[in-house]
Design an enzyme around this catalytic site. Structure first.
Site, mmCIF file in Angstrom:
data_model
loop_
_atom_site.group_PDB
_atom_site.id
_atom_site.type_symbol
_atom_site.label_atom_id
_atom_site.label_comp_id
_atom_site.label_asym_id
_atom_site.label_seq_id
_atom_site.Cartn_x
_atom_site.Cartn_y
_atom_site.Cartn_z
ATOM 1 N N HIS A 1 0.843 -1.193 0.000
ATOM 2 C CA HIS A 1 0.000 0.000 0.000
ATOM 3 C C HIS A 1 0.876 1.241 0.000
ATOM 4 O O HIS A 1 2.093 1.152 0.059
ATOM 5 C CB HIS A 1 -0.948 0.018 1.203
ATOM 6 C CG HIS A 1 -0.293 -0.390 2.484
ATOM 7 N ND1 HIS A 1 0.501 0.451 3.200
ATOM 8 C CD2 HIS A 1 -0.306 -1.571 3.148
ATOM 9 C CE1 HIS A 1 0.949 -0.188 4.265
ATOM 10 N NE2 HIS A 1 0.489 -1.413 4.264
ATOM 11 N N GLU B 1 -2.563 -4.087 13.522
ATOM 12 C CA GLU B 1 -3.551 -4.053 12.433
ATOM 13 C C GLU B 1 -4.774 -4.900 12.772
ATOM 14 O O GLU B 1 -5.910 -4.516 12.476
ATOM 15 C CB GLU B 1 -2.929 -4.574 11.129
ATOM 16 C CG GLU B 1 -2.028 -3.590 10.433
ATOM 17 C CD GLU B 1 -1.554 -4.116 9.080
ATOM 18 O OE1 GLU B 1 -2.195 -5.023 8.515
ATOM 19 O OE2 GLU B 1 -0.526 -3.625 8.598
ATOM 20 N N GLY C 1 5.776 1.042 9.520
ATOM 21 C CA GLY C 1 4.511 1.660 9.911
ATOM 22 C C GLY C 1 4.376 1.844 11.410
ATOM 23 O O GLY C 1 3.804 2.848 11.867
ATOM 24 N N ASP D 1 5.034 2.424 4.299
ATOM 25 C CA ASP D 1 5.640 1.854 3.094
ATOM 26 C C ASP D 1 6.011 2.896 2.042
ATOM 27 O O ASP D 1 6.916 2.659 1.238
ATOM 28 C CB ASP D 1 4.707 0.802 2.486
ATOM 29 C CG ASP D 1 4.952 -0.566 3.114
ATOM 30 O OD1 ASP D 1 5.750 -0.652 4.070
ATOM 31 O OD2 ASP D 1 4.343 -1.548 2.641
ATOM 32 N N ARG E 1 -10.667 12.085 18.233
ATOM 33 C CA ARG E 1 -9.299 12.274 17.715
ATOM 34 C C ARG E 1 -8.782 13.673 18.009
ATOM 35 O O ARG E 1 -9.495 14.662 17.833
ATOM 36 C CB ARG E 1 -9.272 11.976 16.222
ATOM 37 C CG ARG E 1 -9.421 10.480 15.982
ATOM 38 C CD ARG E 1 -9.587 10.158 14.554
ATOM 39 N NE ARG E 1 -8.519 10.732 13.756
ATOM 40 C CZ ARG E 1 -8.559 10.776 12.445
ATOM 41 N NH1 ARG E 1 -9.593 10.307 11.793
ATOM 42 N NH2 ARG E 1 -7.552 11.304 11.775
#
Ligand code: FE2
Length: 556
Positions: free
Chosen positions: A11, A182, A286, A314, A423
Site C-alpha cells: 500500500h 492491524e 509503519g 511503506d 481524535r
C-alpha cells in the site's frame, strides 16, 4: 547516479528520485491519483505502480527514463517463502510474488524507454532501514524497522556505519507487532493498515487493565526479536463494526495493546543499543508512526537521539530503496533535506489557477500577517505553501490552521474534516518557545512523530490541542527552515499571546491531502474555511463560517 525508487507491493505506492546521492523528489501516488493510500493492500493490486508520481519525479529533475542508472523496487520476490512457511497462510502471497517478479516489465511499460534490466529488487526491510539510517542527519546510527510484514520478516535491527548497513537481527513471520496492531484496528471497526493512529488515540481514553494477559502473549525474546502469539481480542472486548460506538472495554483493550507494544519496543531498542553503543537510533516501518511509543523509546532507552523517518510507512521505502541502490552503485548519499519533497508551484502558476477559477483574490503585503489576523479572529485557514510533504503528516505546507485557544475548536475542526470526535488535533509551535510549553518529547520535533506533555499552566490556554491525557503531538517551527510559517505564528502570537496554532492536514474525510492548486480550490470551495492562503495570495470566504464563542482573553 540517477536512481528512481518505487514502492508498490502492498500500500501507499510512492516514488522517489536520488541524483548523485541527493534526494531531489519524493511523492506518494495518492496525491496525484486522489485515491487515499493509492490503493487497497490486496494481492491483486500488487502490480499497480506509482506511475504518476514516478513520471513527476523524473520530470521534476528533467530526466528521461532511459537516462536512469537504476530503478530500486522495495520488495524482493526471491526472498519470499511459501504461505505455509510464513505461518500467515496468506494465499495472496503467490500472486504478490508473481506480480513483483514482473515489476521490471510493468515499469518499462509505465516509463517508456526504461531498460527493465536496470530494475534492482531491494529487500523490503532494507529499504525501510535505509529510509531511516541513510536519511537521518546522524550518519552513524542504530536502526530499527518495525513493520507489519516484508517478504518473510516483520522487523530488522541493525546499524549504519559510514552509510553501510550491518543487519544484527530480523524477526521472522508470523510474529509481527505491526500485524498485531492491524488486527486490533480491524477488531475495533477501523480500516486495517490505514487507521492504526485512531487506535492509538482511543488508547489514551482507557486503562491498560489487560496488560497481564498480553505480557504472556507478546514479549521480546532477548535476542533482538520477539514473539506475538495469536490473540483473540474478543475475549477482552467484542468486535465492532464500522462506526459502531466503543465502550470502556474497547478503550481499555486499546490501552493494553498500546502499552504492551511500547514495552516490547523499549526492549528492542535497549537490545540494539547494547549491540551497537550508538548514540542515535533511527526508525522506520509503519509502527514507527506510533508517536506515543516513540516518546517512550526516547525516554526509556539509552539512546540520546531518536530520529524517525517522516514517511515511516511503506511510502518511505521508495526513498529508502533509492538511497540503498545509490550507495551500492558507489554514490555517497546525503541525509534527506526535509519532508517538503513533493510538488510546488511558482507564484505565476498559482495566479493562473486563481484566474482560471474566476474568483476574487488578493495579494496582501505579507500573507503571514493576513493569515494571523483571520486566525486571531477565530477563522479557519487553508494554508498552501511551498512543496508538498512526503509522508502522512501536514508539516506546514498543506495545512488547515485554527486558533488553539477554544475548547470547541476541536469539535469544529473534526467536523470540518469529517473525523471522529475522539481524535486530537495537533499544535505547531515556535521552536524557541516550545520548551516553555511542552516537555518529555524531544525539542526540536520537526516531523510530529513524538508526543509531549503540555505544561500545566498552558493546558487551559491551548485546550484545542491538549489531548484528554494532557499530551500534544507537536511540530516545532524553526525560523531557519520554515521562515514563512514562523513569521505567521509570530504574528499570531503578537495578537493573542499564544505561540501556537492548530495544524491538521489540508483535506476532508476520506480524501488524500491536497497537493496541487486545483485540489486546494476544490477543498476550499467545499469546506467551511474562511481563508485560503495559497502562495502569496489569499481568497476570502464571502461570509464568515460559524464560530464558537466566547473568545478567549489573551494574556501577555
Ligand atoms: Fe513495510
Amino acid at each position: 547516479m540517477k536512481v528512481l525508487g518505487i514502492n508498490a507491493i502492498y500500500h501507499d505506492p510512492a516514488a522517489a528520485l536520488v541524483v548523485d546521492g541527493r534526494v531531489v523528489a519524493a511523492a506518494e501516488e495518492e496525491r496525484f491519483s486522489r485515491r487515499k493510500h493509492g490503493k487497497r493492500p490486496l494481492p491483486w493490486s500488487a502490480w499497480e505502480l506509482p506511475e504518476l508520481s514516478a513520471a513527476w519525479c523524473l520530470a521534476e529533475a528533467g530526466i528521461r527514463p532511459e537516462e536512469l542508472d537504476a530503478v530500486a523496487y522495495s520488495f524482493d520476490p526471491a526472498l519470499m517463502v511459501t504461505p505455509e512457511e510464513t505461518g500467515l497462510f496468506d494465499d495472496g502471497d503467490v500472486m504478490r510474488k508473481r506480480y513483483a517478479q514482473m515489476a521490471p516489465d510493468f515499469l518499462a511499460h509505465a516509463l517508456p524507454g526504461l531498460d527493465p534490466a536496470k530494475v534492482h529488487f531491494v529487500k523490503h526491510h532494507v529499504a525501510h532501514a535505509a529510509s531511516a539510517g541513510k536519511a537521518a542527519p546522524q550518519r552513524d546510527n542504530a536502526v530499527l524497522v518495525l513493520d507489519g510484514r516484508g517478504e518473510a520478516h516483520s522487523h530488522l535491527a541493525g546499524r549504519y556505519v559510514d552509510g553501510q548497513l550491518e543487519v544484527l537481527a530480523g524477526q521472522a513471520l508470523p510474529h509481527s507487532l505491526g500485524l498485531m496492531y492491524e488486527e486490533l484496528t480491524d477488531h475495533l471497526g477501523f480500516l486495517r493498515s490505514s487507521d492504526e493512529f485512531k487506535v492509538m488515540a482511543m488508547a489514551s481514553y482507557g486503562k491498560p487493565r489487560f496488560l497481564g494477559e498480553l505480557s504472556e502473549l507478546v514479549r521480546a525474546t532477548g535476542d533482538g526479536g520477539f514473539v506475538t502469539e495469536r490473540i483473540d481480542f474478543s475475549e477482552f472486548a467484542p468486535r465492532l463494526g464500522k462506526d459502531e460506538p466503543w465502550t470502556e472495554d474497547h478503550a481499555d483493550l486499546a490501552a493494553s495493546v498500546q502499552t504492551r507494544l511500547e514495552e516490547v519496543l523499549v526492549d528492542l531498542a535497549r537490545w540494539v543499543h547494547e549491540q551497537t553503543g550508538e548514540k542515535t537510533l533511527t526508525m522506520a516501518g509503519g509502527t514507527a508512526l506510533n508517536c506515543v511509543a516513540n516518546t517512550r523509546i526516547l525516554a526509556e532507552s539509552p539512546f540520546e537521539h531518536v530520529w524517525v523517518q517522516p514517511a515511516a510507512g511503506d511510502a518511505g521505502t521508495a526513498l529508502g530503496s533509492a538511497l540503498h541502490v545509490a550507495h551500492e552503485l558507489g554514490d555517497r548519499t546525503d541525509p534527506m533535506p526535509g519532508a517538503a519533497l513533493g510538488r510546488g508551484w511558482t507564484d505565476d502558476e498559482i495566479e493562473r489557477w486563481l484566474q482560471t477559477a474566476a474568483i476574487d483574490y488578493e495579494r496582501p503585503d505579507d500573507v503571514a500577517e493576513t493569515v494571523a489576523e483571520v486566525l486571531a479572529d477565530n477563522g479557519i485557514v487553508a494554508w498552501f505553501q511551498g512543496r508538498s510533504e512526503y509522508g502522512p503528516r501536514a508539516l506546514g505546507h498543506r495545512s488547515l490552521l485554527a486558533h488553539p485557544g477554544f475548547e470547541a475548536n476541536l469539535e469544529r475542526m473534526n467536523d470540518v474534516k469529517g473525523r471522529e470526535q475522539f481524535r486530537p488535533v495537533a499544535p505547531m509551535v515556535l521552536l524557541e518557545r516550545a520548551p516553555e510549553l511542552f516537555s518529555r518529547g524531544p525539542i526540536p520535533s520537526p516531523y510530529m512523530l513524538f508526543v509531549h506533555d503540555v505544561a500545566e499552566e498552558w493546558r487551559d490556554r491551548i485546550p484545542t490541542v491538549t489531548h484528554v491525557d494532557g499530551t500534544a503531538r507537536i511540530q516545532t517551527i524553526d525560523a531557519g527552515t520554515e521562515p514563512l510559517v514562523h513569521r505567521m505564528i509570530s504574528a499570531f502570537e503578537r495578537r493573542t499571546g499564544l505561540p501556537v496554532v492548530v495544524n491538521t492536514s489540508l483535506n476532508t474525510a476520506g480524501r488524500p491531502m491536497v497537493d496541487d492548486p486545483r485540489d486546494a480550490l476544490e477543498c476550499f470551495g467545499s469546506a467551511p474555511v474562511d481563508l485560503l492562503a495559497i502562495g502569496p495570495f489569499v481568497v476570502r470566504r464571502p461570509r464568515p463560517t460559524p464560530r464558537p464563542t466566547p473568545r478567549p482573553t489573551p494574556r501577555s
